[in-house]
Scaffold this motif. Structure first.
Motif, PDB file in Angstrom:
ATOM      1  N   TYR A 188       0.853  -1.192   0.000  1.00 29.82           N
ATOM      2  CA  TYR A 188       0.000   0.000   0.000  1.00 29.82           C
ATOM      3  C   TYR A 188       0.889   1.243   0.000  1.00 29.82           C
ATOM      4  CZ  TYR A 188      -3.685  -3.264   1.238  1.00 29.82           C
ATOM      5  OH  TYR A 188      -4.567  -4.320   1.235  1.00 29.82           O
ATOM      6  N   PRO A 189       0.469   2.294  -0.728  1.00 31.86           N
ATOM      7  CA  PRO A 189       1.316   3.493  -0.839  1.00 31.86           C
ATOM      8  C   PRO A 189       1.103   4.520   0.256  1.00 31.86           C
ATOM      9  CG  PRO A 189      -0.552   3.703  -2.309  1.00 31.86           C
ATOM     10  CD  PRO A 189      -0.703   2.368  -1.628  1.00 31.86           C
ATOM     11  N   PHE A 190       0.330   4.211   1.258  1.00 29.41           N
ATOM     12  CA  PHE A 190      -0.081   5.223   2.234  1.00 29.41           C
ATOM     13  C   PHE A 190       0.943   5.352   3.363  1.00 29.41           C
ATOM     14  CE2 PHE A 190      -3.916   3.190   0.513  1.00 29.41           C
ATOM     15  CZ  PHE A 190      -4.497   4.280  -0.104  1.00 29.41           C
ATOM     16  N   GLU A 191       1.056   6.576   3.865  1.00 29.72           N
ATOM     17  CA  GLU A 191       1.769   6.828   5.119  1.00 29.72           C
ATOM     18  C   GLU A 191       0.737   6.770   6.238  1.00 29.72           C
ATOM     19  OE1 GLU A 191       4.296  10.367   7.358  1.00 29.72           O
ATOM     20  OE2 GLU A 191       3.740  10.555   5.237  1.00 29.72           O
ATOM     21  N   VAL A 192       1.036   5.988   7.270  1.00 33.44           N
ATOM     22  CA  VAL A 192       0.061   5.732   8.332  1.00 33.44           C
ATOM     23  C   VAL A 192       0.494   6.457   9.595  1.00 33.44           C
ATOM     24  CG1 VAL A 192      -1.157   3.969   9.657  1.00 33.44           C
ATOM     25  CG2 VAL A 192      -0.393   3.470   7.316  1.00 33.44           C
ATOM     26  N   GLU A 193      -0.431   7.222  10.188  1.00 38.24           N
ATOM     27  CA  GLU A 193      -0.210   7.872  11.475  1.00 38.24           C
ATOM     28  C   GLU A 193      -1.171   7.274  12.492  1.00 38.24           C
ATOM     29  OE1 GLU A 193      -0.673  12.036  11.031  1.00 38.24           O
ATOM     30  OE2 GLU A 193       1.203  12.315   9.900  1.00 38.24           O
ATOM     31  N   TRP A 194      -0.670   7.086  13.730  1.00 37.12           N
ATOM     32  CA  TRP A 194      -1.468   6.467  14.793  1.00 37.12           C
ATOM     33  C   TRP A 194      -1.658   7.446  15.947  1.00 37.12           C
ATOM     34  CZ3 TRP A 194      -3.768   1.902  13.924  1.00 37.12           C
ATOM     35  CH2 TRP A 194      -3.250   1.106  12.897  1.00 37.12           C
ATOM     36  N   GLU A 195      -2.864   7.419  16.506  1.00 33.41           N
ATOM     37  CA  GLU A 195      -3.174   8.264  17.663  1.00 33.41           C
ATOM     38  C   GLU A 195      -3.915   7.416  18.688  1.00 33.41           C
ATOM     39  OE1 GLU A 195      -5.823  12.195  18.854  1.00 33.41           O
ATOM     40  OE2 GLU A 195      -5.336  11.787  16.748  1.00 33.41           O
ATOM     41  N   SER A 196      -3.412   7.408  19.928  1.00 33.98           N
ATOM     42  CA  SER A 196      -4.000   6.594  20.995  1.00 33.98           C
ATOM     43  C   SER A 196      -4.673   7.494  22.014  1.00 33.98           C
ATOM     44  CB  SER A 196      -2.916   5.750  21.675  1.00 33.98           C
ATOM     45  OG  SER A 196      -3.438   5.071  22.798  1.00 33.98           O
ATOM     46  N   SER A 197      -5.852   7.068  22.459  1.00 37.15           N
ATOM     47  CA  SER A 197      -6.550   7.830  23.495  1.00 37.15           C
ATOM     48  C   SER A 197      -5.904   7.645  24.859  1.00 37.15           C
ATOM     49  CB  SER A 197      -8.032   7.404  23.560  1.00 37.15           C
ATOM     50  OG  SER A 197      -8.124   6.018  23.910  1.00 37.15           O
ATOM     51  N   ARG A 198      -5.155   6.578  25.032  1.00 34.33           N
ATOM     52  CA  ARG A 198      -4.428   6.335  26.279  1.00 34.33           C
ATOM     53  C   ARG A 198      -2.966   6.017  25.947  1.00 34.33           C
ATOM     54  NH1 ARG A 198      -7.171   4.686  30.847  1.00 34.33           N
ATOM     55  NH2 ARG A 198      -5.060   4.681  31.731  1.00 34.33           N
ATOM     56  N   PRO A 199      -2.146   7.048  25.727  1.00 33.81           N
ATOM     57  CA  PRO A 199      -0.744   6.776  25.388  1.00 33.81           C
ATOM     58  C   PRO A 199       0.006   6.019  26.482  1.00 33.81           C
ATOM     59  CG  PRO A 199      -1.330   9.064  24.904  1.00 33.81           C
ATOM     60  CD  PRO A 199      -2.459   8.490  25.698  1.00 33.81           C
ATOM     61  N   ASP A 200      -0.482   6.118  27.750  1.00 34.78           N
ATOM     62  CA  ASP A 200       0.181   5.390  28.820  1.00 34.78           C
ATOM     63  C   ASP A 200      -0.101   3.903  28.761  1.00 34.78           C
ATOM     64  OD1 ASP A 200      -2.503   6.037  29.326  1.00 34.78           O
ATOM     65  OD2 ASP A 200      -2.231   5.607  31.462  1.00 34.78           O
ATOM     66  N   VAL A 201      -1.144   3.517  28.040  1.00 30.11           N
ATOM     67  CA  VAL A 201      -1.491   2.102  27.904  1.00 30.11           C
ATOM     68  C   VAL A 201      -0.963   1.549  26.584  1.00 30.11           C
ATOM     69  CG1 VAL A 201      -3.390   0.432  27.842  1.00 30.11           C
ATOM     70  CG2 VAL A 201      -3.518   2.425  29.341  1.00 30.11           C
ATOM     71  N   ILE A 202      -1.217   2.254  25.486  1.00 33.60           N
ATOM     72  CA  ILE A 202      -0.703   1.867  24.168  1.00 33.60           C
ATOM     73  C   ILE A 202       0.012   3.079  23.583  1.00 33.60           C
ATOM     74  CG2 ILE A 202      -1.234   1.049  21.847  1.00 33.60           C
ATOM     75  CD1 ILE A 202      -3.704  -0.282  22.914  1.00 33.60           C
ATOM     76  N   GLY A 203       1.302   2.972  23.380  1.00 30.62           N
ATOM     77  CA  GLY A 203       2.068   4.064  22.820  1.00 30.62           C
ATOM     78  C   GLY A 203       1.894   4.157  21.310  1.00 30.62           C
ATOM     79  N   SER A 204       2.395   5.241  20.735  1.00 30.85           N
ATOM     80  CA  SER A 204       2.271   5.435  19.288  1.00 30.85           C
ATOM     81  C   SER A 204       3.077   4.412  18.497  1.00 30.85           C
ATOM     82  CB  SER A 204       2.717   6.854  18.911  1.00 30.85           C
ATOM     83  OG  SER A 204       4.064   7.053  19.316  1.00 30.85           O
ATOM     84  N   SER A 205       4.056   3.791  19.129  1.00 27.03           N
ATOM     85  CA  SER A 205       4.849   2.764  18.446  1.00 27.03           C
ATOM     86  C   SER A 205       4.268   1.373  18.614  1.00 27.03           C
ATOM     87  CB  SER A 205       6.291   2.780  18.980  1.00 27.03           C
ATOM     88  OG  SER A 205       6.311   2.494  20.369  1.00 27.03           O
ATOM     89  N   GLY A 206       3.161   1.241  19.410  1.00 25.82           N
ATOM     90  CA  GLY A 206       2.514  -0.046  19.589  1.00 25.82           C
ATOM     91  C   GLY A 206       2.894  -0.780  20.849  1.00 25.82           C
ATOM     92  N   VAL A 207       3.740  -0.170  21.697  1.00 15.15           N
ATOM     93  CA  VAL A 207       4.143  -0.822  22.942  1.00 15.15           C
ATOM     94  C   VAL A 207       2.970  -0.805  23.915  1.00 15.15           C
ATOM     95  CG1 VAL A 207       5.751  -0.779  24.883  1.00 15.15           C
ATOM     96  CG2 VAL A 207       6.539  -0.160  22.589  1.00 15.15           C
ATOM     97  N   VAL A 208       2.645  -1.990  24.452  1.00 15.17           N
ATOM     98  CA  VAL A 208       1.507  -2.149  25.358  1.00 15.17           C
ATOM     99  C   VAL A 208       2.035  -2.347  26.770  1.00 15.17           C
ATOM    100  CG1 VAL A 208      -0.497  -3.556  25.953  1.00 15.17           C
ATOM    101  CG2 VAL A 208       0.069  -3.126  23.549  1.00 15.17           C
ATOM    102  N   GLY A 209       1.589  -1.519  27.694  1.00 12.85           N
ATOM    103  CA  GLY A 209       1.992  -1.661  29.083  1.00 12.85           C
ATOM    104  C   GLY A 209       1.237  -2.778  29.774  1.00 12.85           C
ATOM    105  N   VAL A 210       1.858  -3.349  30.792  1.00  8.56           N
ATOM    106  CA  VAL A 210       1.231  -4.433  31.560  1.00  8.56           C
ATOM    107  C   VAL A 210       0.163  -3.835  32.478  1.00  8.56           C
ATOM    108  CG1 VAL A 210       1.635  -6.294  33.199  1.00  8.56           C
ATOM    109  CG2 VAL A 210       3.352  -5.786  31.443  1.00  8.56           C
TER     110      VAL A 210
END
Length: 479
Positions: A188-210
């Motif tokens: 796919y040719p798209f550039e993807v941007e991510w926005e999380s409502s709880r960055p402390d739970v799921i970061g923009s890079s996809g890291v999930v806290g315990v």
């Protein structure tokens, strides 16, 4: 000489120890190189007939079978060349295949732009117009999508994106591990941007806290391409981690080992458990093995060493010649003293060789870190020739030829003339030769001093540059 065993062998043999290298020391392609060498010699090809190399080898290995020494040198050199050639051919084939895969121009003058993920490509084209040849450098951009194609691809990616980001998780309703929130997804040719409502739970890079309890998170994905925007919001539930039976057992064993290690710190040894939950355990320590790197380094060093074969051979010969020149004044002076004391030329040679061997000879000097004395070694070898039955004149002639220096050839000629003609002015000639040798030594010393001064210019210039930098930096800093 009084002790024949010190300078000559009882059987009259005057041959030196032959160089013999075992099969383990032979380089790769040695057998192939030996076969090619024999074929070239049979057909008398001029590939292995360098006069300079033969002269160097003969002077470095006096008394040995020069044909064998020459064959060994050329075979090893050819084996190295075959090794380098083989490696070069393999790299050349790889480069050829790689270059062919990068060719974009096909028959009929067709250039394929390639997929959008490949990006812009620089193409160098050559145009032949009649007899004139012109070159053009063009940046070939990938194919652009129409609005309809982009809409179709965006809808397709937004439908697939929940499955694309799962990672090791089974469902977005129960997320235990990290998500794959990429900036772009293949195909796919798209550039993807991510926005999380709880960055402390799921970061923009996809890291999930315990987490200790389930938490709802709104994850928004934005697709961007040439000013167009598409969005989708995903509901993600982050739950406490759930372990599989194997992971749970591994976790329990890990905790058991940590507890056992901590409880047994007062004991000198720690015995690992031989079984766990009724199953036998065999322990093995994982150690980083750098042998592959060492093998590669050894191969590179071996290629470098063999590549410097001719230079090393000539360098050894030059060092031997310099050592012979340094010894020459002392040798002539000692001969003059012994002959002036009433000794014959043969007696003087034998006396000097005997004194040299009583001090241990060349091997002992090398073991003590002292400089070699090839001139005295040649005198010892001349005495062995005399003991083996060679005539005195021929032995002195061989002495001059083996050294290969004009000074020693003059000395051997002077000694042979004295044997043939009974020259009564031998002492005067030796005294003149001694004075001449001392003058040459002084000139050589001056030359070495000038060379050392020239070599010191570079570090002196570097030191001056450093001093200038140290002085100029504070001056500029205060401006």
């Amino acid at each position: 000489m009084e002790k024949q065993g010190e300078t000559g062998r009882k059987d009259g043999s005057c041959t030196r120890k032959k160089i013999c290298l075992g099969k383990a020391a032979r380089p790769p392609f040695y057998g192939v190189a030996l076969f090619l060498y024999k074929k070239a010699c049979i057909r008398r090809l001029p590939l292995f007939a360098s006069r300079q190399v033969e002269t160097d080898l003969a002077q470095l290995h006096p008394g040995e079978n020069i044909q064998w020494v020459k064959m060994e040198f050329y075979v090893r050199k050819l084996a190295l060349s075959l090794l380098v050639l083989t490696v070069g051919i393999l790299f050349g084939v790889a480069a050829k295949v790689s270059a062919g895969s990068k060719a974009l121009l096909e028959e009929g003058g067709i250039l394929h732009r390639g997929a959008y993920e490949e990006g812009e490509k620089e193409v160098v084209l050559e145009a032949r117009i009649q007899e004139e040849c012109q070159e053009f450098r063009i940046c070939l951009a990938p194919r652009e999508f129409s609005r309809e194609e982009l809409e179709e691809l965006a809808v397709q990616l937004l439908e697939e994106i929940p499955g694309q980001i799962l990672g090791d998780n089974q469902d977005l309703g129960q997320v235990y591990g990290d998500l794959l929130l990429e900036d772009a997804y293949g195909g796919y040719p798209f550039e993807v941007e991510w926005e999380s409502s709880r960055p402390d739970v799921i970061g923009s890079s996809g890291v999930v806290g315990v987490q200790k309890e389930p938490i709802q998170v709104a994850l928004k994905a934005r697709l961007l391409y040439q000013g167009y925007l598409w969005e989708r919001t995903l509901d993600v539930t982050v739950a406490p981690p759930a372990l599989s039976p194997q992971e749970a057992e591994h976790h329990r064993l890990q905790e058991f080992l940590l507890a056992e290690e901590q409880n047994g710190r007062q004991r000198e040894d720690w015995t690992l458990p031989g079984e766990w939950n009724g199953r036998q355990i065999q322990w093995r320590q994982k150690v980083e093995d750098g042998s592959s790197l060492l093998w590669a380094a050894a191969l590179a060093v071996a290629v470098l060493v063999y590549g410097m074969a001719d230079r090393d051979l000539h360098g050894r010969l030059e060092r031997r010649r310099k050592a012979l020149k340094r010894e020459y004044p002392d040798i002539v002076h000692q001969l003059m003293l012994y002959i002036g004391a009433g000794m014959t030329i043969r007696g003087a040679f034998q006396r000097m060789a005997e004194e040299y061997e009583k001090k241990g000879g060349g091997k002992l000097r090398i073991q003590k870190g002292m400089a070699a004395m090839p001139g005295h070694e040649e005198m010892v070898y001349t005495c062995r020739e005399l003991f083996s039955g060679i005539s005195e004149g021929a032995a002195y002639e061989h002495f001059g030829r083996r050294t290969g220096l004009q000074e020693y050839i003059r000395l051997s000629t002077l000694l042979m003339q004295n044997l043939k003609r009974g020259n009564g002015t031998l002492l005067e000639r030796l005294q003149e030769e001694t004075q001449k040798a001392n003058e040459e030594r002084l000139q050589q010393g001056r030359k070495l001093g000038e060379e050392a001064g020239t070599k010191l210019l570079i570090p002196m210039v570097l030191m001056l540059a450093i001093v200038m930098i140290v002085l100029m930096i504070p001056a500029f800093a205060t401006i």
